[in-house]
Design a protein around this motif. Structure first.
Motif, PDB file in Angstrom:
ATOM      1  N   GLN A 116      28.541  23.880  42.511  1.00  0.00           N
ATOM      2  CA  GLN A 116      29.559  23.831  43.562  1.00  0.00           C
ATOM      3  C   GLN A 116      30.010  25.261  43.887  1.00  0.00           C
ATOM      4  OE1 GLN A 116      32.963  21.495  42.539  1.00  0.00           O
ATOM      5  NE2 GLN A 116      34.097  22.025  44.383  1.00  0.00           N
ATOM      6  N   VAL A 117      29.834  25.638  45.134  1.00  0.00           N
ATOM      7  CA  VAL A 117      30.211  26.984  45.554  1.00  0.00           C
ATOM      8  C   VAL A 117      31.730  27.075  45.698  1.00  0.00           C
ATOM      9  CG1 VAL A 117      30.068  28.665  47.411  1.00  0.00           C
ATOM     10  CG2 VAL A 117      28.022  27.405  46.714  1.00  0.00           C
ATOM     11  N   GLN A 118      32.285  28.139  45.149  1.00  0.00           N
ATOM     12  CA  GLN A 118      33.720  28.393  45.306  1.00  0.00           C
ATOM     13  C   GLN A 118      33.930  29.833  45.738  1.00  0.00           C
ATOM     14  OE1 GLN A 118      35.683  27.192  41.586  1.00  0.00           O
ATOM     15  NE2 GLN A 118      36.653  25.562  42.756  1.00  0.00           N
ATOM     16  N   LEU A 119      34.855  30.019  46.655  1.00  0.00           N
ATOM     17  CA  LEU A 119      35.277  31.341  47.092  1.00  0.00           C
ATOM     18  C   LEU A 119      36.788  31.409  46.913  1.00  0.00           C
ATOM     19  CD1 LEU A 119      33.272  31.554  50.442  1.00  0.00           C
ATOM     20  CD2 LEU A 119      32.652  32.596  48.260  1.00  0.00           C
ATOM     21  N   VAL A 120      37.236  32.401  46.172  1.00  0.00           N
ATOM     22  CA  VAL A 120      38.660  32.523  45.884  1.00  0.00           C
ATOM     23  C   VAL A 120      39.141  33.893  46.341  1.00  0.00           C
ATOM     24  CG1 VAL A 120      40.448  32.472  44.123  1.00  0.00           C
ATOM     25  CG2 VAL A 120      38.452  30.958  43.926  1.00  0.00           C
ATOM     26  N   GLU A 121      40.060  33.881  47.313  1.00  0.00           N
ATOM     27  CA  GLU A 121      40.612  35.137  47.825  1.00  0.00           C
ATOM     28  C   GLU A 121      41.873  35.513  47.059  1.00  0.00           C
ATOM     29  OE1 GLU A 121      39.535  32.787  51.718  1.00  0.00           O
ATOM     30  OE2 GLU A 121      40.445  32.365  49.778  1.00  0.00           O
ATOM     31  N   SER A 122      42.141  36.790  47.016  1.00  0.00           N
ATOM     32  CA  SER A 122      43.394  37.285  46.442  1.00  0.00           C
ATOM     33  C   SER A 122      43.708  38.630  47.074  1.00  0.00           C
ATOM     34  CB  SER A 122      43.300  37.416  44.924  1.00  0.00           C
ATOM     35  OG  SER A 122      42.281  38.329  44.571  1.00  0.00           O
ATOM     36  N   ALA A 126      25.353  36.133  52.478  1.00  0.00           N
ATOM     37  CA  ALA A 126      26.203  37.043  53.237  1.00  0.00           C
ATOM     38  C   ALA A 126      27.651  36.593  53.097  1.00  0.00           C
ATOM     39  CB  ALA A 126      25.808  37.030  54.710  1.00  0.00           C
ATOM     40  N   ILE A 127      28.551  37.555  53.094  1.00  0.00           N
ATOM     41  CA  ILE A 127      29.987  37.269  52.975  1.00  0.00           C
ATOM     42  C   ILE A 127      30.706  37.861  54.183  1.00  0.00           C
ATOM     43  CG2 ILE A 127      32.095  37.778  51.708  1.00  0.00           C
ATOM     44  CD1 ILE A 127      30.655  35.929  50.066  1.00  0.00           C
ATOM     45  N   GLY A 128      31.602  37.097  54.739  1.00  0.00           N
ATOM     46  CA  GLY A 128      32.401  37.585  55.861  1.00  0.00           C
ATOM     47  C   GLY A 128      33.884  37.389  55.609  1.00  0.00           C
ATOM     48  N   TRP A 129      34.674  38.231  56.235  1.00  0.00           N
ATOM     49  CA  TRP A 129      36.130  38.057  56.254  1.00  0.00           C
ATOM     50  C   TRP A 129      36.547  37.682  57.673  1.00  0.00           C
ATOM     51  CZ3 TRP A 129      39.418  37.856  52.259  1.00  0.00           C
ATOM     52  CH2 TRP A 129      39.020  38.394  51.041  1.00  0.00           C
ATOM     53  N   PHE A 130      37.333  36.630  57.766  1.00  0.00           N
ATOM     54  CA  PHE A 130      37.871  36.166  59.030  1.00  0.00           C
ATOM     55  C   PHE A 130      39.390  36.147  58.932  1.00  0.00           C
ATOM     56  CE2 PHE A 130      34.029  34.648  61.167  1.00  0.00           C
ATOM     57  CZ  PHE A 130      33.134  34.672  60.106  1.00  0.00           C
ATOM     58  N   GLU A 178      49.774  43.796  64.204  1.00  0.00           N
ATOM     59  CA  GLU A 178      48.796  42.859  64.768  1.00  0.00           C
ATOM     60  C   GLU A 178      47.708  42.449  63.778  1.00  0.00           C
ATOM     61  OE1 GLU A 178      49.792  45.796  66.074  1.00  0.00           O
ATOM     62  OE2 GLU A 178      48.101  46.854  67.032  1.00  0.00           O
ATOM     63  N   ASP A 179      47.694  43.054  62.604  1.00  0.00           N
ATOM     64  CA  ASP A 179      46.771  42.622  61.555  1.00  0.00           C
ATOM     65  C   ASP A 179      47.325  41.432  60.768  1.00  0.00           C
ATOM     66  OD1 ASP A 179      46.106  46.085  60.934  1.00  0.00           O
ATOM     67  OD2 ASP A 179      44.815  44.665  61.998  1.00  0.00           O
ATOM     68  N   THR A 180      48.558  41.067  61.051  1.00  0.00           N
ATOM     69  CA  THR A 180      49.176  39.933  60.351  1.00  0.00           C
ATOM     70  C   THR A 180      48.415  38.648  60.636  1.00  0.00           C
ATOM     71  OG1 THR A 180      51.373  40.931  60.380  1.00  0.00           O
ATOM     72  CG2 THR A 180      51.260  38.538  60.178  1.00  0.00           C
ATOM     73  N   ALA A 181      48.008  37.964  59.577  1.00  0.00           N
ATOM     74  CA  ALA A 181      47.227  36.738  59.719  1.00  0.00           C
ATOM     75  C   ALA A 181      46.942  36.178  58.332  1.00  0.00           C
ATOM     76  CB  ALA A 181      45.908  37.015  60.439  1.00  0.00           C
ATOM     77  N   VAL A 182      46.400  34.965  58.316  1.00  0.00           N
ATOM     78  CA  VAL A 182      45.776  34.451  57.095  1.00  0.00           C
ATOM     79  C   VAL A 182      44.331  34.934  57.103  1.00  0.00           C
ATOM     80  CG1 VAL A 182      45.125  32.418  55.771  1.00  0.00           C
ATOM     81  CG2 VAL A 182      47.279  32.431  57.047  1.00  0.00           C
ATOM     82  N   TYR A 183      43.939  35.552  56.008  1.00  0.00           N
ATOM     83  CA  TYR A 183      42.585  36.081  55.892  1.00  0.00           C
ATOM     84  C   TYR A 183      41.751  35.153  55.002  1.00  0.00           C
ATOM     85  CZ  TYR A 183      43.779  40.437  58.218  1.00  0.00           C
ATOM     86  OH  TYR A 183      44.152  41.360  59.158  1.00  0.00           O
ATOM     87  N   TYR A 184      40.577  34.812  55.501  1.00  0.00           N
ATOM     88  CA  TYR A 184      39.670  33.925  54.790  1.00  0.00           C
ATOM     89  C   TYR A 184      38.359  34.654  54.488  1.00  0.00           C
ATOM     90  CZ  TYR A 184      42.630  30.261  56.824  1.00  0.00           C
ATOM     91  OH  TYR A 184      43.687  29.473  57.197  1.00  0.00           O
ATOM     92  N   CYS A 185      37.802  34.414  53.326  1.00  0.00           N
ATOM     93  CA  CYS A 185      36.429  34.849  53.128  1.00  0.00           C
ATOM     94  C   CYS A 185      35.517  33.633  53.247  1.00  0.00           C
ATOM     95  CB  CYS A 185      36.224  35.588  51.801  1.00  0.00           C
ATOM     96  SG  CYS A 185      36.204  34.580  50.330  1.00  0.00           S
TER      97      CYS A 185
END
Length: 126
Positions: free
Chosen positions: A1-7, A33-37, A89-96
């Motif tokens: 099971q793939v997991q991605l955990v941001e911090s 490949a990994i991306g940040w959104f 303007e960089d304020t946001a929820v960031y997801y990988c």
């Protein structure tokens, strides 16, 4: 099971810096490949940066070029997003996010990605 955990998300003043981390686990392939959104309230999700599985080829959104840097530590299965000179303007929820790929390049398009983390909040405000 793939997991991605941001911090690493936090409240920071304009001009400040943060480093986001994305720890990946569960991949059966070494090539992904990994991306940040990011997604701000009332706005669509946008691709900020990504890094390919081979040669570390990177992509950065024009508005973050020169301020954000993506990197990966394959030994730790972790990808970092170093964010400098932060703006409100960089304020946001960031997801990988990730997708399995042996390609040289990575995609900045969200629907290319199969796996997503839960997100981390970045707030830039004085």
């Amino acid at each position: 099971q793939v997991q991605l955990v941001e911090s690493g998300g936090d409240l920071v003043q304009p001009g400040g810096s943060l480093r986001l981390s994305c720890a990946a686990s569960g991949f059966t392939s070494d090539y992904y490949a990994i991306g940040w959104f990011r997604q701000a309230p009332g706005k669509e999700r946008e691709g900020v940066s990504c890094i390919g599985s081979r040669y570390g080829t990177t992509y950065h959104l024009d508005s973050v070029k020169g301020r954000f840097t993506i990197s990966r530590d394959n030994a730790k299965n972790t990808v970092y997003l170093q964010m400098n000179s932060l703006k409100p303007e960089d304020t946001a929820v960031y997801y990988c996010a990730a997708y399995v790929s042996r390609g040289v390049y990575c995609s900045g398009v969200a629907n290319q990605y199969d796996y997503w983390g839960q997100g981390t909040q970045v707030t830039v405000s004085s």
